[in-house]
Design an enzyme around this catalytic site. Structure first.
Site, short mmCIF file in Angstrom:
data_model
loop_
_atom_site.label_atom_id
_atom_site.label_comp_id
_atom_site.label_asym_id
_atom_site.label_seq_id
_atom_site.Cartn_x
_atom_site.Cartn_y
_atom_site.Cartn_z
N ASP A 1 38.13 41.91 40.27
CA ASP A 1 38.05 43.22 40.91
C ASP A 1 39.35 43.56 41.63
O ASP A 1 39.86 44.69 41.55
CB ASP A 1 36.90 43.24 41.91
CG ASP A 1 35.55 43.21 41.25
OD1 ASP A 1 35.12 44.22 40.69
OD2 ASP A 1 34.90 42.15 41.30
N ASP A 2 39.87 42.58 42.36
CA ASP A 2 41.09 42.81 43.12
C ASP A 2 42.28 43.07 42.20
O ASP A 2 43.12 43.94 42.47
CB ASP A 2 41.38 41.62 44.03
CG ASP A 2 40.32 41.44 45.11
OD1 ASP A 2 39.59 42.40 45.39
OD2 ASP A 2 40.22 40.32 45.66
#
Length: 394
Positions: free
Chosen positions: A169-170
């Site tokens: 996600d990051d």
């Protein structure tokens, strides 16, 4: 002045990936309006809480203006389109097709704002046979090739562990933020000045980090296998046990550093051994080196071994936990750990933005913590109507 001051960003994001992208943009000075459902972003329910509020969201939502809208209602759609007309860029991470089903797809958004840059973050991308599959960060790690590498060598009875954070996600959020800035730069220099649509996904974001593994497979048929704490292409680089039960990471990669490392652990003869003359030689015979270094570290605490190797200018570090990070003098001196007054939580620690700009302090970049859901409804919507309102977005 913050470098993105004046850039206007609309976030139709939830959970992690898109909100992480807009957090980076907001830290850099962009005015970010985050649209949440009336009950708030579901991410507000994740992790530990204090005073009934998410501790993580204090960081995750910082520097953003929060408004609440029901995007399934006519009024919610109308206000979302007004926000899109106001914005330079929009970042969303619905499943592919959901924005279109809401009547807010790129074609409709570009009708109200032809200059709008639209970044779409999803699990598998906006096309391809898997586009409609649901996905979270763990799936990006698994399919992108990372989780295969986090296994311990030769261990088949336990599943390979995740890295401990929502890395896919990051990564997708970072790529989306970089793409938004790039697209805005290009648009503002294009005579037509039209916006564009950006497609970022979790799987591709992880896959992009697989270094030389794809060409190795294509040329030689090699499939890189888990290497534990070592690096298969650099030696000696590993994590070694110490007398106090802690671990020391040591990177003795280059020829000069390797010589200093061997002298520091009392094994200078290994630096003269032709089996270890080059990095390639050391990689082929790394087991003996790892044994020698581990024998030395086991006789010292992690702090003692670290101090000796640092004096010898050998890259090394104890494995820090979050307490070590929060209390380390280097973290504090660079304002990497910041005390922020949060109206919802009280005094809370935030990680500083990881970038530094001349003449801008980290504390100038963290302007306020994550707000309550809908905290800026009145200010934002009055701004759209052209009326004065205290606390309106810059």
């Amino acid at each position: 002045m913050l470098p993105l001051k004046g850039l206007k960003v609309l976030e139709l994001g939830h959970y992690i990936a898109a909100p992480f992208a807009t957090r980076l943009l907001a830290d850099l000075g962009a005015t970010v309006v985050k649209v949440e459902p009336p009950e708030g972003d579901p991410h507000r329910g994740w992790g530990s809480k204090h005073n009934g509020h998410s501790v993580w969201f204090s960081v995750h939502g910082r520097n953003k203006h929060s408004v609440t809208l029901d995007l399934k209602s006519a009024e919610g759609k109308e206000k979302a389109l007004k926000l899109a007309a106001w914005a330079d860029a929009l970042v969303e991470n619905f499943r592919p097709g959901q924005l279109e089903r809401l009547g807010l797809g790129p074609e409709r958004l570009h009708e109200v704002n032809p200059r709008l840059v639209i970044a779409r973050v999803s699990g598998y991308g906006q096309d391809g046979p898997y586009r409609d599959r649901p996905a979270f960060g763990a799936i990006g790690e698994a399919m992108g090739g990372l989780r295969h590498l986090t296994a311990h060598p030769g261990q088949t009875d336990l599943p390979p562990p995740r890295c401990g954070i929502s890395i896919s996600d990051d990564l997708a959020g970072m790529y989306a933020a970089m793409a938004v800035v790039s697209a805005c730069w290009g648009r503002d220099r294009d005579p037509d000045g039209k916006g564009t649509v950006i497609d970022v996904d979790l799987v591709s974001s992880v896959f992009s980090l697989m270094e030389g593994m794809l060409p190795e497979y294509g040329l030689f048929g090699w499939v890189r296998q888990p290497a534990g704490a070592a690096i298969p292409t650099a030696a000696p680089t590993n994590t070694y046990p110490c007398a106090d039960g802690k671990w020391l990471c040591v990177a003795g990669n280059s020829d000069l550093i390797f010589r200093r490392l061997m002298a520091a652990i009392g094994r200078p003869e290994l630096a003269e051994d032709p089996r270890f003359a080059t990095n390639a030689d050391r990689c082929a015979n790394v087991a003996e080196l790892d044994t020698a270094i581990a024998e030395w570290t086991r006789g010292r605490t992690a702090a003692e071994a670290e101090a000796i190797l640092q004096r010898a200018e050998v890259p090394c570090s104890r494995l820090y936990d979050i307490r070590d990070c929060a209390e380390d003098p280097h973290f504090r001196a660079r304002d990497l750990v910041m005390e922020v007054e949060d109206p919802l939580l009280g005094r809370v620690l935030h990680p500083a933005p990881p970038f530094r700009f001349q003449g801008v302090t980290p504390r100038e970049m963290v302007r306020w913590p994550g707000p309550a859901a809908g905290q800026h409804n009145e200010a934002v919507f009055r701004e759209l109507l052209g009326e004065d309102a205290p606390g309106r977005p810059e």
